[in-house]
Design an enzyme around this catalytic site. Structure first.
Site, PDB file in Angstrom:
ATOM      1  N   LYS A 199      28.503  44.539  -7.207  1.00 47.81           N
ATOM      2  CA  LYS A 199      27.286  43.735  -7.177  1.00 47.81           C
ATOM      3  C   LYS A 199      26.755  43.412  -5.777  1.00 47.81           C
ATOM      4  O   LYS A 199      25.546  43.562  -5.545  1.00 47.81           O
ATOM      5  CB  LYS A 199      27.475  42.474  -8.025  1.00 47.81           C
ATOM      6  CG  LYS A 199      27.317  42.806  -9.522  1.00 47.81           C
ATOM      7  CD  LYS A 199      27.743  41.696 -10.447  1.00 47.81           C
ATOM      8  CE  LYS A 199      29.232  41.634 -10.643  1.00 47.81           C
ATOM      9  NZ  LYS A 199      29.824  42.863 -11.218  1.00 47.81           N
ATOM     10  N   SER A 235      33.863  36.076  -9.168  1.00 45.95           N
ATOM     11  CA  SER A 235      32.627  36.644  -8.618  1.00 45.95           C
ATOM     12  C   SER A 235      31.449  35.687  -8.724  1.00 45.95           C
ATOM     13  O   SER A 235      30.315  36.059  -8.452  1.00 45.95           O
ATOM     14  CB  SER A 235      32.291  37.951  -9.339  1.00 45.95           C
ATOM     15  OG  SER A 235      32.329  37.761 -10.738  1.00 45.95           O
ATOM     16  N   ASN A 292       6.873  43.722  21.673  1.00 49.55           N
ATOM     17  CA  ASN A 292       7.877  44.597  21.061  1.00 49.55           C
ATOM     18  C   ASN A 292       7.599  44.780  19.570  1.00 49.55           C
ATOM     19  O   ASN A 292       7.230  43.822  18.894  1.00 49.55           O
ATOM     20  CB  ASN A 292       9.272  44.011  21.257  1.00 49.55           C
ATOM     21  CG  ASN A 292       9.640  43.951  22.726  1.00 49.55           C
ATOM     22  OD1 ASN A 292       9.243  44.818  23.500  1.00 49.55           O
ATOM     23  ND2 ASN A 292      10.357  42.914  23.113  1.00 49.55           N
ATOM     24  N   SER A 346       8.892  39.285  25.029  1.00 47.60           N
ATOM     25  CA  SER A 346      10.226  39.300  25.610  1.00 47.60           C
ATOM     26  C   SER A 346      10.481  37.952  26.267  1.00 47.60           C
ATOM     27  O   SER A 346       9.554  37.318  26.779  1.00 47.60           O
ATOM     28  CB  SER A 346      10.303  40.422  26.647  1.00 47.60           C
ATOM     29  OG  SER A 346      11.328  40.144  27.573  1.00 47.60           O
ATOM     30  N   TYR A 350      37.737  49.908 -17.297  1.00 53.86           N
ATOM     31  CA  TYR A 350      37.332  48.888 -16.343  1.00 53.86           C
ATOM     32  C   TYR A 350      38.468  48.525 -15.390  1.00 53.86           C
ATOM     33  O   TYR A 350      39.633  48.417 -15.787  1.00 53.86           O
ATOM     34  CB  TYR A 350      36.871  47.615 -17.085  1.00 53.86           C
ATOM     35  CG  TYR A 350      36.469  46.515 -16.129  1.00 53.86           C
ATOM     36  CD1 TYR A 350      35.192  46.469 -15.585  1.00 53.86           C
ATOM     37  CD2 TYR A 350      37.390  45.553 -15.719  1.00 53.86           C
ATOM     38  CE1 TYR A 350      34.843  45.484 -14.672  1.00 53.86           C
ATOM     39  CE2 TYR A 350      37.045  44.565 -14.809  1.00 53.86           C
ATOM     40  CZ  TYR A 350      35.768  44.537 -14.284  1.00 53.86           C
ATOM     41  OH  TYR A 350      35.424  43.577 -13.380  1.00 53.86           O
ATOM     42  N   GLN A 378      33.971  44.832  -9.821  1.00 54.01           N
ATOM     43  CA  GLN A 378      33.276  43.586  -9.527  1.00 54.01           C
ATOM     44  C   GLN A 378      32.557  43.650  -8.170  1.00 54.01           C
ATOM     45  O   GLN A 378      31.541  43.016  -7.960  1.00 54.01           O
ATOM     46  CB  GLN A 378      34.301  42.469  -9.521  1.00 54.01           C
ATOM     47  CG  GLN A 378      33.794  41.115  -9.219  1.00 54.01           C
ATOM     48  CD  GLN A 378      34.836  40.066  -9.575  1.00 54.01           C
ATOM     49  OE1 GLN A 378      35.021  39.741 -10.734  1.00 54.01           O
ATOM     50  NE2 GLN A 378      35.529  39.551  -8.570  1.00 54.01           N
ATOM     51  N   THR A 416       5.726  68.952  16.450  1.00 55.66           N
ATOM     52  CA  THR A 416       6.988  69.425  15.904  1.00 55.66           C
ATOM     53  C   THR A 416       7.973  69.306  17.053  1.00 55.66           C
ATOM     54  O   THR A 416       7.586  69.459  18.220  1.00 55.66           O
ATOM     55  CB  THR A 416       6.932  70.891  15.410  1.00 55.66           C
ATOM     56  OG1 THR A 416       6.757  71.743  16.539  1.00 55.66           O
ATOM     57  CG2 THR A 416       5.798  71.128  14.433  1.00 55.66           C
ATOM     58  N   HIS A 417       9.204  68.978  16.728  1.00 56.29           N
ATOM     59  CA  HIS A 417      10.217  68.685  17.755  1.00 56.29           C
ATOM     60  C   HIS A 417       9.746  67.564  18.690  1.00 56.29           C
ATOM     61  O   HIS A 417      10.141  67.527  19.854  1.00 56.29           O
ATOM     62  CB  HIS A 417      10.566  69.932  18.588  1.00 56.29           C
ATOM     63  CG  HIS A 417      10.880  71.133  17.772  1.00 56.29           C
ATOM     64  ND1 HIS A 417      12.156  71.525  17.451  1.00 56.29           N
ATOM     65  CD2 HIS A 417      10.054  72.027  17.162  1.00 56.29           C
ATOM     66  CE1 HIS A 417      12.107  72.619  16.705  1.00 56.29           C
ATOM     67  NE2 HIS A 417      10.846  72.942  16.502  1.00 56.29           N
ATOM     68  N   GLU A 464      11.003  47.766  13.892  1.00 56.76           N
ATOM     69  CA  GLU A 464      12.408  47.998  14.260  1.00 56.76           C
ATOM     70  C   GLU A 464      13.362  47.429  13.219  1.00 56.76           C
ATOM     71  O   GLU A 464      14.380  48.049  12.881  1.00 56.76           O
ATOM     72  CB  GLU A 464      12.707  47.366  15.625  1.00 56.76           C
ATOM     73  CG  GLU A 464      12.021  48.082  16.775  1.00 56.76           C
ATOM     74  CD  GLU A 464      12.202  47.336  18.088  1.00 56.76           C
ATOM     75  OE1 GLU A 464      12.806  47.891  19.003  1.00 56.76           O
ATOM     76  OE2 GLU A 464      11.747  46.179  18.189  1.00 56.76           O
ATOM     77  N   ASN A 490      33.726  43.137 -19.993  1.00 52.48           N
ATOM     78  CA  ASN A 490      33.542  44.461 -19.376  1.00 52.48           C
ATOM     79  C   ASN A 490      32.221  45.122 -19.797  1.00 52.48           C
ATOM     80  O   ASN A 490      31.503  45.683 -18.966  1.00 52.48           O
ATOM     81  CB  ASN A 490      34.718  45.374 -19.730  1.00 52.48           C
ATOM     82  CG  ASN A 490      36.035  44.816 -19.223  1.00 52.48           C
ATOM     83  OD1 ASN A 490      36.035  43.855 -18.445  1.00 52.48           O
ATOM     84  ND2 ASN A 490      37.135  45.395 -19.651  1.00 52.48           N
TER      85      ASN A 490
HETATM   86  N1  ARG Z   1      33.385  39.371 -13.008  1.00 50.24           N
HETATM   87  C1  ARG Z   1      33.705  40.636 -13.555  1.00 50.24           C
HETATM   88  C2  ARG Z   1      32.841  41.719 -12.871  1.00 50.24           C
HETATM   89  O1  ARG Z   1      31.973  41.360 -12.193  1.00 50.24           O
HETATM   90  C3  ARG Z   1      33.459  40.641 -15.017  1.00 50.24           C
HETATM   91  C4  ARG Z   1      34.342  41.518 -15.809  1.00 50.24           C
HETATM   92  C5  ARG Z   1      35.725  41.005 -15.768  1.00 50.24           C
HETATM   93  N2  ARG Z   1      36.556  41.677 -16.706  1.00 50.24           N
HETATM   94  C6  ARG Z   1      37.867  41.540 -16.707  1.00 50.24           C
HETATM   95  N3  ARG Z   1      38.514  42.146 -17.600  1.00 50.24           N
HETATM   96  N4  ARG Z   1      38.468  40.834 -15.787  1.00 50.24           N
HETATM   97  O2  ARG Z   1      33.079  42.884 -12.986  1.00 50.24           O
END
Ligand code: ARG
Length: 447
Positions: free
Chosen positions: A312, A12, A272, A264, A304, A309, A142-143, A277, A97
């Site tokens: 994020k 990650s 615009n 445009s 976990y 992962q 309204t509406h 938008e 974790n």
């Molecule tokens: N990169 C992992 C995450 O974002 C970290 C935790 C990984 N834990 C594991 N037991 N592989 O969640």
């Protein structure tokens, strides 16, 4: 296509390196706790903290950590590189974790504060605009059909109240973010005599997670954050929709600075409302972020799982984009100018005084339902004869009801209609001023 790099696929680092500061902050506190509980000796502890601090300093200066599986390994490997094998002691009594859950909470605390700050600004700008335009009448719909005239200030403040609740929601969500998972280790806690409460104190967490399995599996704090942000985005999409409508030459209620619009490539006459938008469009992706995380956690067994992962990217995406949207909305709103002659002209159309005439008859002891039917006939007559409610003569009014006297014209004057809505929370100037006072008091308390 090139061969797939599985380490990168499983890892990650590409997206979680932005948690570096949070990760190091968490580690420094963890090591401080290990020293305090004598799990680590002071000398080693000091060495590790010095190493972590030097990495943090370099990152703050723009230096990039070398690529690793994830940010946690990235920091640890760099630490060992800088201070030697003693750096490997840092990971005693914890796992990635509980570490990643901690990092995400540290990051989200900061984000909620920043977003709440932008929401305060948003409210302040709306209040300023409400004050500047305190006498401006515009049609209320309204509406999306003409309903009753309102003060433009009342309309703007509706959004300020939404933002106040949004900020409140984030503040409440922050309480649940601000609970420490660290020390839950991989899933079951640890046999080391750690002091999680001390660690929480060092990191400014209000409490510690009570159940280690929950601590490493839970992402509902992030879900809640995503919902809070989605609500902000939904509100922004609504005000932007109105700005788009109000800018349309058919309405021409407002002007905003040219820099929030674009021309445009083919139609030379066009301006615009792109900024509004884009903000409106971003709500789609922000709601998507909420649904992405809901779907990731759905049916996951404890504790976990690597699926987590994937939490994020949607969290980062929503946080980044809502801040951009709020910044853009704030700047755009600062430049908003009402074109009063058009809002008033529009408020004159659409028989928006009709309810007022019905209420007038009610005051003469006519049941509201009967009054409603009478005014319906008056409006039908106006439509057929191409007249407006304020162009009818007193005789014409009288022909519909003997109870309508000459004072009716005072009641159907646009300004008087808006001014008369004195019920608590209504559209009168008095109510608007009261709302401003409430909102300002609230904002003052937040600082
Ligand atoms: N990169 C992992 C995450 O974002 C970290 C935790 C990984 N834990 C594991 N037991 N592989 O969640």
């Amino acid at each position: 296509m090139e061969n797939l790099d599985f380490e990168q696929f499983i890892g990650s680092f590409s997206f979680d390196q932005r948690l570096a500061q949070a990760d190091i902050t968490g580690s420094i506190a963890h090591v401080g706790m290990l020293v305090k509980t004598k799990i680590l000796n002071l000398k080693d502890g000091k060495k590790i903290i010095a190493g972590l601090s030097s990495i943090l300093k370099d990152i703050d200066k723009g230096w990039k950590l070398p690529k690793e599986e994830d940010i946690h390994y990235g920091v640890e490997k760099e630490l060992i590189k800088r201070i030697g094998p003693v750096g490997g002691k840092m990971h005693t009594a914890r796992s990635r974790n509980d570490q990643v859950a901690t990092d995400l909470r540290i990051y989200l605390r900061q984000e909620t504060d920043e977003i709440a700050g932008l929401l305060r600004q948003f409210q302040k700008i709306l209040i300023k605009k409400a004050k500047e335009n305190i006498g401006v009448i515009m049609p209320g719909f309204t509406h999306l059909q003409p309903a009753q005239p309102v003060l433009a200030a009342h309309h703007l403040l509706a959004y300020a109240h939404m933002a106040a609740r949004d900020a409140d929601r984030l503040k409440d969500c922050r309480k649940r973010i601000n609970v420490l998972p660290l020390g839950s280790a991989a899933l079951a806690g640890t046999s080391f005599k750690i002091d999680r409460h001390y660690c929480a104190k060092l990191l400014g967490f209000e409490g510690v997670c009570e159940n280690s399995l929950d601590a490493v599996s839970d992402r509902d704090f992030a879900l809640e954050f995503l919902f809070c942000v989605s609500a902000v985005s939904a509100h922004l999409s609504r005000i932007c929709e109105e700005i788009i409508l109000w800018m349309n030459p058919e309405f021409a209620y407002i002007k905003i600075d040219d820099k929030f619009t674009s021309g445009s490539s083919i139609m030379p006459q066009k301006r615009n409302p792109d900024c509004a938008e884009v903000i409106r469009g971003k709500s789609g992706r922000i709601f998507g972020d909420l649904f992405a995380l809901l779907t990731i956690v759905k049916s996951l067994p404890l504790a976990y799982n690597r699926d987590l992962q994937e939490d994020k990217p949607p969290v980062f995406d929503a946080a980044d984009n809502i801040k951009l949207c709020l910044q853009a909305a704030n700047e755009m709103l600062k430049s908003l100018v009402f074109i009063e002659k058009n809002t008033v002209k529009s408020a004159r159309k659409g028989f928006m005084a009709a309810t007022e005439i019905a209420d007038y008859l009610v005051r003469k002891n006519i049941p509201f339902r009967t009054a409603h039917a009478i005014v319906k006939k008056i409006v039908a007559y106006c439509i057929n004869s191409g007249k407006t409610l304020d162009s009818l003569s007193q005789e014409e009014y009288k022909s519909f009801s003997p109870d309508i006297a000459g004072d009716i014209f005072k009641y159907i004057d646009l300004k008087n209609i808006a001014a008369a809505k004195t019920s608590y929370g209504g559209a009168s100037k008095k109510s608007v001023l009261r709302q401003i006072a409430v909102l300002e008091k609230n904002i003052g308390r937040e600082k």
